[in-house]
Scaffold this motif. Sequence first.
Motif, PDB file in Angstrom:
ATOM      1  N   PRO A   7      27.577 -26.182 -20.395  1.00 35.79           N
ATOM      2  CA  PRO A   7      26.766 -25.004 -20.712  1.00 35.79           C
ATOM      3  C   PRO A   7      26.459 -24.192 -19.458  1.00 35.79           C
ATOM      4  O   PRO A   7      26.332 -24.741 -18.369  1.00 35.79           O
ATOM      5  CB  PRO A   7      25.490 -25.588 -21.307  1.00 35.79           C
ATOM      6  CG  PRO A   7      25.469 -26.997 -20.892  1.00 35.79           C
ATOM      7  CD  PRO A   7      26.869 -27.419 -20.607  1.00 35.79           C
ATOM      8  N   ARG A   8      26.388 -22.900 -19.633  1.00 34.24           N
ATOM      9  CA  ARG A   8      26.010 -22.011 -18.529  1.00 34.24           C
ATOM     10  C   ARG A   8      24.619 -21.479 -18.789  1.00 34.24           C
ATOM     11  O   ARG A   8      24.313 -21.064 -19.902  1.00 34.24           O
ATOM     12  CB  ARG A   8      26.984 -20.836 -18.430  1.00 34.24           C
ATOM     13  CG  ARG A   8      28.338 -21.246 -17.918  1.00 34.24           C
ATOM     14  CD  ARG A   8      29.206 -20.038 -17.770  1.00 34.24           C
ATOM     15  NE  ARG A   8      29.725 -19.699 -19.106  1.00 34.24           N
ATOM     16  CZ  ARG A   8      30.477 -18.671 -19.381  1.00 34.24           C
ATOM     17  NH1 ARG A   8      30.800 -17.828 -18.453  1.00 34.24           N
ATOM     18  NH2 ARG A   8      30.910 -18.452 -20.590  1.00 34.24           N
ATOM     19  N   HIS A   9      23.827 -21.490 -17.792  1.00 35.16           N
ATOM     20  CA  HIS A   9      22.442 -20.998 -17.865  1.00 35.16           C
ATOM     21  C   HIS A   9      21.739 -21.569 -19.092  1.00 35.16           C
ATOM     22  O   HIS A   9      21.506 -22.748 -19.179  1.00 35.16           O
ATOM     23  CB  HIS A   9      22.378 -19.469 -17.830  1.00 35.16           C
ATOM     24  CG  HIS A   9      23.054 -18.900 -16.617  1.00 35.16           C
ATOM     25  ND1 HIS A   9      22.574 -19.110 -15.347  1.00 35.16           N
ATOM     26  CD2 HIS A   9      24.176 -18.164 -16.477  1.00 35.16           C
ATOM     27  CE1 HIS A   9      23.368 -18.511 -14.477  1.00 35.16           C
ATOM     28  NE2 HIS A   9      24.350 -17.929 -15.139  1.00 35.16           N
ATOM     29  N   GLU A  10      21.436 -20.738 -20.051  1.00 35.62           N
ATOM     30  CA  GLU A  10      20.707 -21.222 -21.216  1.00 35.62           C
ATOM     31  C   GLU A  10      21.598 -21.315 -22.456  1.00 35.62           C
ATOM     32  O   GLU A  10      21.116 -21.590 -23.538  1.00 35.62           O
ATOM     33  CB  GLU A  10      19.494 -20.322 -21.478  1.00 35.62           C
ATOM     34  CG  GLU A  10      18.541 -20.358 -20.308  1.00 35.62           C
ATOM     35  CD  GLU A  10      17.177 -19.828 -20.668  1.00 35.62           C
ATOM     36  OE1 GLU A  10      16.856 -19.729 -21.858  1.00 35.62           O
ATOM     37  OE2 GLU A  10      16.432 -19.530 -19.739  1.00 35.62           O
ATOM     38  N   GLU A  11      22.890 -21.090 -22.273  1.00 31.35           N
ATOM     39  CA  GLU A  11      23.815 -21.197 -23.400  1.00 31.35           C
ATOM     40  C   GLU A  11      24.125 -22.665 -23.663  1.00 31.35           C
ATOM     41  O   GLU A  11      23.935 -23.513 -22.814  1.00 31.35           O
ATOM     42  CB  GLU A  11      25.139 -20.491 -23.073  1.00 31.35           C
ATOM     43  CG  GLU A  11      25.025 -19.011 -22.869  1.00 31.35           C
ATOM     44  CD  GLU A  11      26.359 -18.400 -22.488  1.00 31.35           C
ATOM     45  OE1 GLU A  11      27.382 -19.103 -22.534  1.00 31.35           O
ATOM     46  OE2 GLU A  11      26.383 -17.228 -22.135  1.00 31.35           O
ATOM     47  N   ARG A  12      24.635 -22.919 -24.853  1.00 33.25           N
ATOM     48  CA  ARG A  12      25.101 -24.258 -25.179  1.00 33.25           C
ATOM     49  C   ARG A  12      26.575 -24.349 -24.835  1.00 33.25           C
ATOM     50  O   ARG A  12      27.277 -23.353 -24.769  1.00 33.25           O
ATOM     51  CB  ARG A  12      24.900 -24.525 -26.666  1.00 33.25           C
ATOM     52  CG  ARG A  12      23.428 -24.558 -27.030  1.00 33.25           C
ATOM     53  CD  ARG A  12      23.179 -24.661 -28.493  1.00 33.25           C
ATOM     54  NE  ARG A  12      24.024 -25.640 -29.144  1.00 33.25           N
ATOM     55  CZ  ARG A  12      24.127 -25.776 -30.458  1.00 33.25           C
ATOM     56  NH1 ARG A  12      23.448 -24.990 -31.240  1.00 33.25           N
ATOM     57  NH2 ARG A  12      24.899 -26.678 -30.978  1.00 33.25           N
ATOM     58  N   TYR A  14      30.590 -25.255 -25.513  1.00 33.63           N
ATOM     59  CA  TYR A  14      31.390 -24.891 -26.679  1.00 33.63           C
ATOM     60  C   TYR A  14      32.798 -25.464 -26.570  1.00 33.63           C
ATOM     61  O   TYR A  14      33.241 -25.860 -25.499  1.00 33.63           O
ATOM     62  CB  TYR A  14      31.455 -23.372 -26.851  1.00 33.63           C
ATOM     63  CG  TYR A  14      32.123 -22.659 -25.705  1.00 33.63           C
ATOM     64  CD1 TYR A  14      33.470 -22.312 -25.773  1.00 33.63           C
ATOM     65  CD2 TYR A  14      31.423 -22.318 -24.564  1.00 33.63           C
ATOM     66  CE1 TYR A  14      34.093 -21.662 -24.729  1.00 33.63           C
ATOM     67  CE2 TYR A  14      32.029 -21.663 -23.511  1.00 33.63           C
ATOM     68  CZ  TYR A  14      33.364 -21.338 -23.601  1.00 33.63           C
ATOM     69  OH  TYR A  14      33.979 -20.709 -22.562  1.00 33.63           O
TER      70      TYR A  14
END
Length: 56
Positions: A7-12, A14
Amino acid sequence: MACPRPPRHEERGYWRPATVLQLLANTIYRGSFIYNGSAYSKAMARKEKRKLEPVE
């Protein structure tokens, strides 16, 4: 199974579509096994000049 993309920053994380297609195309993940179907078996048979018959 864990997601391969971190995940990058606050993303999940994928799954990329191509990765999912590769998994589904892999005979082991589909639950089938092909005896004498590996690249190593084929190379050894070619080296020894014999014919292999893959068995599913």
